[in-house]
Write an enzyme that holds these catalytic residues in place. Structure first.
Site, PDB file in Angstrom:
ATOM      1  N   ALA A  45       0.808  -1.219   0.000  1.00  0.00           N
ATOM      2  CA  ALA A  45       0.000   0.000   0.000  1.00  0.00           C
ATOM      3  C   ALA A  45       0.843   1.272   0.000  1.00  0.00           C
ATOM      4  O   ALA A  45       0.432   2.294  -0.552  1.00  0.00           O
ATOM      5  CB  ALA A  45      -0.931  -0.010   1.207  1.00  0.00           C
ATOM      6  N   ARG A  57      -3.437   0.235   7.293  1.00  0.00           N
ATOM      7  CA  ARG A  57      -3.040   0.076   8.693  1.00  0.00           C
ATOM      8  C   ARG A  57      -2.275   1.254   9.293  1.00  0.00           C
ATOM      9  O   ARG A  57      -2.000   1.251  10.476  1.00  0.00           O
ATOM     10  CB  ARG A  57      -2.207  -1.208   8.840  1.00  0.00           C
ATOM     11  CG  ARG A  57      -3.061  -2.442   8.619  1.00  0.00           C
ATOM     12  CD  ARG A  57      -2.274  -3.726   8.667  1.00  0.00           C
ATOM     13  NE  ARG A  57      -3.159  -4.871   8.577  1.00  0.00           N
ATOM     14  CZ  ARG A  57      -3.678  -5.326   7.443  1.00  0.00           C
ATOM     15  NH1 ARG A  57      -3.365  -4.750   6.301  1.00  0.00           N
ATOM     16  NH2 ARG A  57      -4.498  -6.351   7.457  1.00  0.00           N
ATOM     17  N   ASP A 131      -5.221  -0.804  -7.534  1.00  0.00           N
ATOM     18  CA  ASP A 131      -5.577   0.454  -8.200  1.00  0.00           C
ATOM     19  C   ASP A 131      -5.126   0.565  -9.653  1.00  0.00           C
ATOM     20  O   ASP A 131      -5.455   1.530 -10.332  1.00  0.00           O
ATOM     21  CB  ASP A 131      -4.997   1.641  -7.414  1.00  0.00           C
ATOM     22  CG  ASP A 131      -3.536   1.419  -7.029  1.00  0.00           C
ATOM     23  OD1 ASP A 131      -2.730   1.038  -7.902  1.00  0.00           O
ATOM     24  OD2 ASP A 131      -3.206   1.621  -5.847  1.00  0.00           O
ATOM     25  N   HIS A 146      -4.000  -9.305  -5.258  1.00  0.00           N
ATOM     26  CA  HIS A 146      -5.279  -8.999  -4.614  1.00  0.00           C
ATOM     27  C   HIS A 146      -6.327  -8.557  -5.629  1.00  0.00           C
ATOM     28  O   HIS A 146      -7.375  -8.037  -5.248  1.00  0.00           O
ATOM     29  CB  HIS A 146      -5.106  -7.920  -3.538  1.00  0.00           C
ATOM     30  CG  HIS A 146      -4.418  -8.407  -2.305  1.00  0.00           C
ATOM     31  ND1 HIS A 146      -3.885  -7.556  -1.357  1.00  0.00           N
ATOM     32  CD2 HIS A 146      -4.168  -9.660  -1.850  1.00  0.00           C
ATOM     33  CE1 HIS A 146      -3.336  -8.259  -0.384  1.00  0.00           C
ATOM     34  NE2 HIS A 146      -3.491  -9.537  -0.658  1.00  0.00           N
ATOM     35  N   CYS A 157     -23.096 -14.916 -14.108  1.00  0.00           N
ATOM     36  CA  CYS A 157     -22.800 -15.383 -15.472  1.00  0.00           C
ATOM     37  C   CYS A 157     -21.370 -15.095 -15.913  1.00  0.00           C
ATOM     38  O   CYS A 157     -20.926 -15.582 -16.949  1.00  0.00           O
ATOM     39  CB  CYS A 157     -23.790 -14.766 -16.474  1.00  0.00           C
ATOM     40  SG  CYS A 157     -23.521 -12.999 -16.794  1.00  0.00           S
ATOM     41  N   CYS A 178     -28.588 -10.561 -16.223  1.00  0.00           N
ATOM     42  CA  CYS A 178     -29.011 -11.912 -15.848  1.00  0.00           C
ATOM     43  C   CYS A 178     -29.545 -11.974 -14.425  1.00  0.00           C
ATOM     44  O   CYS A 178     -30.067 -13.007 -13.994  1.00  0.00           O
ATOM     45  CB  CYS A 178     -27.853 -12.900 -16.018  1.00  0.00           C
ATOM     46  SG  CYS A 178     -26.654 -12.869 -14.654  1.00  0.00           S
ATOM     47  N   SER A 217       4.474  -3.353   5.261  1.00  0.00           N
ATOM     48  CA  SER A 217       4.971  -3.632   6.612  1.00  0.00           C
ATOM     49  C   SER A 217       5.395  -5.081   6.777  1.00  0.00           C
ATOM     50  O   SER A 217       6.028  -5.444   7.766  1.00  0.00           O
ATOM     51  CB  SER A 217       3.879  -3.320   7.639  1.00  0.00           C
ATOM     52  OG  SER A 217       2.729  -4.117   7.379  1.00  0.00           O
ATOM     53  N   ASN A 239      10.678   1.075   3.195  1.00  0.00           N
ATOM     54  CA  ASN A 239       9.403   1.307   3.877  1.00  0.00           C
ATOM     55  C   ASN A 239       9.600   2.400   4.920  1.00  0.00           C
ATOM     56  O   ASN A 239      10.644   2.452   5.570  1.00  0.00           O
ATOM     57  CB  ASN A 239       8.919   0.018   4.553  1.00  0.00           C
ATOM     58  CG  ASN A 239       7.456   0.082   4.947  1.00  0.00           C
ATOM     59  OD1 ASN A 239       6.596   0.353   4.109  1.00  0.00           O
ATOM     60  ND2 ASN A 239       7.169  -0.153   6.216  1.00  0.00           N
ATOM     61  N   ILE A 257       9.306   5.966  -0.563  1.00  0.00           N
ATOM     62  CA  ILE A 257       9.733   5.130  -1.683  1.00  0.00           C
ATOM     63  C   ILE A 257      10.004   5.976  -2.921  1.00  0.00           C
ATOM     64  O   ILE A 257      10.918   5.697  -3.693  1.00  0.00           O
ATOM     65  CB  ILE A 257       8.701   4.015  -1.978  1.00  0.00           C
ATOM     66  CG1 ILE A 257       9.285   3.006  -2.958  1.00  0.00           C
ATOM     67  CG2 ILE A 257       7.374   4.576  -2.460  1.00  0.00           C
ATOM     68  CD1 ILE A 257       8.489   1.727  -3.062  1.00  0.00           C
TER      69      ILE A 257
END
Length: 266
Positions: A45, A57, A131, A146, A157, A178, A217, A239, A257
């Site tokens: 994230a 978090r 994203d 994810h 369907c 549907c 993390s 991080n 970063i």
């Protein structure tokens, strides 16, 4: 550019990296990138927060954004399969309010990774983010473990729907012709990870000689398990906060970063 020494033992290697000054660490990261042939990036994230997308978090993350409408629920439940099935109106209201990444642009880290891939210095990106910003920046090999908010489909369907279908639907619970629900192609709590993305991520990790981990993390799977299974030559972690794997890393940067990646030369 000077090359890294050939270390005769793990202890010698650890001693070398432990003695590095902060200024020298960036140079050494660039030496690693120049030396290695199978570089992989694993991101969480924190890669997207610099584009303005809240993480989960941190103190400013989704788990800490109190909203009267959702205060009665745990954030994990609001993004879970049980919520989608039992209380779909609640699920879609939360999703529309909190997960809308339309208009969000890639940042320095996304663009640097795309540049590294284009120049043959990066084999691929493994991301926990949903994203689509890596692709927007130009990255081609991206394993989204994810899923993605940019893909939607009917849960009955399987018909595919445009990226904005959920946000633009006038129904509280968007439906397919549907009768099924139009849902995001996102891995919700209580669901299995997408097998294609997971197996692709495993292949990248298995052949990597440099793994750069950024914006995570490393407290939850799949990121933590992927790093634990890595057996390549160098491990770098970027991080803002310390992670549980810092002691295993050759280099650990506790910085933005985007700032660190702005110094990468390819």
């Amino acid at each position: 550019r000077p090359m890294l020494p050939d270390f005769s033992s793990q202890r010698e290697k650890e001693k070398y990296f432990h003695a590095l000054s902060e200024d020298r660490k960036i140079d050494v990261l660039n030496e690693m990138i120049e030396e290695c042939e199978h570089i992989v990036f694993l991101g969480g994230a924190g890669v997207s927060t610099e584009s303005g997308i809240p993480d989960f978090r941190s103190k400013d993350g989704l788990y800490n954004q109190h909203d009267v409408r959702f205060d009665a629920y745990q954030p994990e439940y609001l993004l879970s399969n049980p919520c989608l099935e039992r209380e779909p109106k609640v699920f879609y209201e939360f999703y529309r309010q909190k997960m809308d990444a339309r208009g969000i642009l890639p940042n320095k880290a996304h663009y640097k990774l795309a540049e590294m891939e284009a120049k043959g210095k990066l084999e691929g990106v493994i991301t926990q983010n949903i994203d689509g910003l890596h692709q927007a920046a130009g990255s081609k090999v991206v394993y989204e473990v994810h899923g993605s908010t940019l893909r939607n489909y009917c849960d009955r369907c399987g018909k595919k729907y445009p990226s904005d279908a959920i946000y633009t639907s006038e129904e509280a619970v968007p439906h397919c012709s549907c009768g099924g629900k139009i849902r995001p192609d996102v891995t919700l709590y209580g669901e299995m990870l997408p097998s294609d993305a997971w197996s692709g991520a495993g292949r990248l990790i298995s052949r990597a000689d440099l793994l750069i981990v950024g914006g995570t993390s490393l407290t939850v799977s799949p990121a933590s398990s992927l790093v634990s299974s890595y057996r390549g030559k160098y491990l770098v972690i970027v991080n803002r906060d310390k992670t549980s794997q810092d002691s295993s890393a050759d280099l650990a940067f506790h910085n933005s970063i985007g700032e660190v990646f702005s110094h990468i030369e390819v």
